[in-house]
Design a protein around this motif. Structure first.
Motif, mmCIF file in Angstrom:
data_model
loop_
_atom_site.group_PDB
_atom_site.id
_atom_site.type_symbol
_atom_site.label_atom_id
_atom_site.label_comp_id
_atom_site.label_asym_id
_atom_site.label_seq_id
_atom_site.Cartn_x
_atom_site.Cartn_y
_atom_site.Cartn_z
ATOM 1 N N TYR A 162 162.882 101.247 60.425
ATOM 2 C CA TYR A 162 162.725 101.564 61.843
ATOM 3 C C TYR A 162 162.760 100.290 62.655
ATOM 4 O O TYR A 162 162.123 99.313 62.295
ATOM 5 C CB TYR A 162 161.393 102.266 62.117
ATOM 6 N N SER A 163 163.504 100.295 63.744
ATOM 7 C CA SER A 163 163.516 99.143 64.643
ATOM 8 C C SER A 163 163.309 99.649 66.058
ATOM 9 O O SER A 163 164.140 100.392 66.563
ATOM 10 C CB SER A 163 164.861 98.414 64.577
ATOM 11 N N GLU A 164 162.195 99.294 66.653
ATOM 12 C CA GLU A 164 161.978 99.669 68.042
ATOM 13 C C GLU A 164 161.983 98.400 68.874
ATOM 14 O O GLU A 164 161.134 97.533 68.696
ATOM 15 C CB GLU A 164 160.654 100.424 68.180
ATOM 16 N N THR A 165 162.981 98.267 69.737
ATOM 17 C CA THR A 165 163.087 97.064 70.559
ATOM 18 C C THR A 165 162.209 97.230 71.798
ATOM 19 O O THR A 165 162.249 98.270 72.453
ATOM 20 C CB THR A 165 164.552 96.822 70.961
ATOM 21 N N ALA A 166 161.419 96.181 72.090
ATOM 22 C CA ALA A 166 160.428 96.309 73.147
ATOM 23 C C ALA A 166 161.038 96.256 74.546
ATOM 24 O O ALA A 166 160.540 96.893 75.462
ATOM 25 C CB ALA A 166 159.372 95.216 72.999
ATOM 26 N N PHE A 167 162.106 95.481 74.702
ATOM 27 C CA PHE A 167 162.669 95.288 76.046
ATOM 28 C C PHE A 167 164.162 95.619 76.048
ATOM 29 O O PHE A 167 164.828 95.512 75.022
ATOM 30 C CB PHE A 167 162.452 93.837 76.493
ATOM 31 N N PRO A 168 164.691 95.998 77.197
ATOM 32 C CA PRO A 168 166.085 96.481 77.240
ATOM 33 C C PRO A 168 167.136 95.366 77.175
ATOM 34 O O PRO A 168 167.865 95.129 78.130
ATOM 35 C CB PRO A 168 166.145 97.229 78.575
ATOM 36 N N PHE A 169 167.223 94.673 76.045
ATOM 37 C CA PHE A 169 168.292 93.692 75.860
ATOM 38 C C PHE A 169 169.641 94.415 75.806
ATOM 39 O O PHE A 169 169.699 95.576 75.391
ATOM 40 C CB PHE A 169 168.112 92.933 74.543
ATOM 41 N N THR A 201 171.311 91.453 71.694
ATOM 42 C CA THR A 201 170.594 91.825 70.473
ATOM 43 C C THR A 201 171.314 91.288 69.241
ATOM 44 O O THR A 201 170.690 90.687 68.357
ATOM 45 C CB THR A 201 170.484 93.356 70.365
ATOM 46 N N HIS A 221 171.825 97.013 64.924
ATOM 47 C CA HIS A 221 171.040 96.127 64.054
ATOM 48 C C HIS A 221 171.818 95.762 62.788
ATOM 49 O O HIS A 221 171.663 94.671 62.257
ATOM 50 C CB HIS A 221 169.691 96.770 63.706
#
Lengths: 346, 260
Positions: free
Chosen positions: B87-94, B99, B151
């Motif tokens: 699971y990869s949850e990116t914190a900010f909208p790059f 990314t 990713h």
């Protein structure tokens, strides 16, 4: 428009905004000093030092150099460090609405302030108050970190929970101390707790300023670490980031910056949460842009708020903490409405 | 064996009292694509976390190019070993470009790279994975499968010789699943190696050189797909909810769900 050109325009706009606001801040007040006099004063000061400045611009020299400029510098230091601490905390906690308050710094500094006031230290010398708040803030943050990282997993959730627990403990202790305090001691605490920049002198800025400058510079070197961390800890680890070291470093930086800003201006709410959040919407989330622009906008925001506080009920003043809390509250409500409409905080 | 890229010997991991992994030994040679299969909760993800160094193991040894995983610095480890978690949850909208560009972190430690070079190589990786049309989108606005592909592209630009992927195809449609596995297969043909935890046994049989079957934290079978995916093994793990047959054209084992 390509991104780099957008950034150039944004930089130019922000710097011009800052310069204009800075001059207006120095010019406005009970004694109006024209901007041309301020520029002449600076020129004289840089050419011939304070003596030439005093002979050429006696009034501007007295008012600007000794009253308004130290206050403006206090606003610059506090605003910049609070916004940077906020951007750093949001990156560390991977949450666009995190604020340095979570780290227990505010509770620690408030307790320090009450202690300085009821023990009488702050009456012996006003310098003791910022020293007590700094020690309180750093001690609270250290206890929280040690408790939360007792096991190998220094999980963020433990930090937040320990922060809450210690804040509650310190809050109770603070109330207890205030209960035993004299009436005038209580009002001194309330006055401090509003957060303000009035009456700042150069000597009060002497020790927080270098710490703020050095820590800010060190923090600006961690932009890429903050970017990697934003992709999640497992991903950041896979890309070669030492999670534990980075986290400790970032915690130390945001704690120090928040503690120093409290030493300079008392507790000023919402800048650490609001400014980086707003800046992220404008320049995007990469920390190479977010950190410097947050610092710049933190400065601009606090200067503007303090100017507003000096102007709104002139010749009296509103404490700047009241203005920032008011604007911050409105911003937060607007954010909630935006979230309900768009489904996203970022 | 001494030339193996990854050697794991007698690895064990406990979470509190509970033994999650025990006596895991395996090795991966350069150019190999190895699949880890097993039912839910078998310990596949835990094994991946331990091998990536994210989770400290309690017993045994992991050697990467002959060096102990625990003694490598984070940067040195990431140079040889990349890791794609489940699971990869990116914190900010790059943006997608940003990314994927973060994947160059390790390479930038030794030599600075121009923004232009990073952008060119990023586009190359996105094209390879088939998502170059997403390049200006924000990662947080993508679907789960699209995020996973971004990713994966980031993993490719990191350029490590050994890639660990924890169920990279879990949220992908069958077309993208096949595309991702094909890219991975090509990478291994060019000398890279990959260890992939995978649920879809058909995909595992089609692409992997070797399969490792894990159950309750232990390796219970290892070898060529046809040797591991036997009727006996599959019934042991998945009871009689699945049916095993042979593909008419390729002769590969096919495992499908089955209505009783």
């Amino acid at each position: 428009m390509p991104f780099y050109r957008l950034t150039a325009v944004q930089t130019l706009f922000s710097v011009l905004l800052f310069c204009g606001l800075f001059l207006l801040y120095l010019s406005f007040g009970a004694i109006h000093i024209p901007i041309s006099d301020i520029l002449a004063l600076f020129k004289a000061y840089f050419v011939g030092g304070s003596e030439l400045a005093l002979t050429e611009q006696p009034l501007a020299s007295a008012v600007v150099l000794h009253i308004r400029l130290p206050r403006a510098c206090a606003a610059i230091l506090a605003g910049g460090s609070l916004a940077l601490a906020g951007a750093c905390t949001q990156g560390l906690f991977r949450n666009p609405l995190a604020s340095p308050d979570v780290l227990g710094v505010s509770a620690g500094s408030s307790f320090g302030a009450v202690l300085a006031i009821v023990t009488g230290f702050s009456f012996m010398n006003p310098m003791w108050l910022p020293i007590f708040t700094t020690v309180g803030a750093l001690a609270a943050a250290a206890v929280i970190y040690l408790l939360a990282s007792r096991h190998a997993s220094t999980q963020i959730l433990f930090l937040i929970l320990t922060g809450l627990a210690l804040s509650s403990l310190l809050g109770g202790a603070r109330m207890g101390l205030l209960l035993m305090a004299q009436q005038y001691e209580m009002s001194q605490f309330v006055f401090w707790a509003m957060g303000g920049l009035d009456g700042r002198t150069w000597s009060q800025l002497m020790w927080p300023a270098p710490i703020i400058v050095v820590v800010s510079a060190l923090l600006l070197r961690e932009c890429r670490a903050l970017n990697l961390l934003a992709l999640g800890e497992e991903n950041a680890h896979g890309m070669g980031l030492n999670i534990k070291k980075t986290r400790l470093k970032l915690l130390m930086f945001s704690t120090l910056l928040t503690a120093m800003s409290i030493a300079v201006a008392g507790p000023i709410g919402f800048i650490g949460l609001m400014v980086p959040h707003l800046v992220r919407l404008i320049v995007g989330p990469t920390h190479e842009k977010l950190l410097p622009f947050s610092a710049l906008f933190g400065v601009i925001f606090l200067l503007a708020c303090d100017l507003l506080g000096r102007w709104i009920i002139a010749p009296n003043e509103l404490k700047v903490g009241i203005i920032t809390s008011f604007i911050g509250g409105c911003y937060f409500i607007a954010l909630i409405i935006r979230f309900q409409r768009k489904g996203s905080f970022v | 064996m001494s030339s193996a890229l990854l050697i794991v010997s007698k690895l064990g991991y406990n979470a509190g009292e509970k033994t999650l992994l025990s006596d895991i030994s395996l090795s991966i040679q350069a150019g190999e694509l190895v699949g880890i299969i097993g039912p839910n909760g078998a310990g596949k993800s835990t094994l991946m976390k331990c091998l990536s160094g994210f989770q400290k193991y309690n017993r045994g040894e992991v050697l990467i190019k002959g060096l102990s995983l625990t003694k490598l610095s984070d940067i040195d480890r990431a140079r040889d070993l990349s890791y794609l978690p489940q699971y990869s949850e990116t914190a900010f909208p790059f943006s997608v470009m940003e990314t994927v560009g973060f994947g160059f972190h390790v390479q930038q430690q030794t030599q600075p790279m121009s923004a232009k070079a990073i952008a060119a190589k990023t586009i190359e990786a996105l094209t390879l994975v088939g998502i170059d049309h997403l390049k200006d989108r924000s990662i947080t606005a993508l679907s789960g499968g699209e995020k996973q592909l971004v990713h994966f592209a980031r993993l490719l630009v990191q350029g490590a010789p050994l890639m660990l992927l924890d169920e990279p195809t879990a949220s992908l449609d069958i077309g993208h699943e096949s595309q991702l596995m094909n890219v991975l297969y090509q990478q291994c043909q060019q000398g890279k190696s990959a260890l992939v935890a995978i649920h879809n046994l058909n995909t595992a049989a089609e692409f992997c050189d070797r399969l490792i079957l894990v159950e309750q934290g232990q390796i219970i079978a290892e070898g060529k797909p046809s040797d591991v995916l036997t009727k006996a093994n599959i019934h042991r793990l998945y009871q009689d909810f699945v049916i095993v047959s042979q593909h008419a054209e390729t002769g590969n084992t096919i495992v499908s769900p089955y209505r009783k």
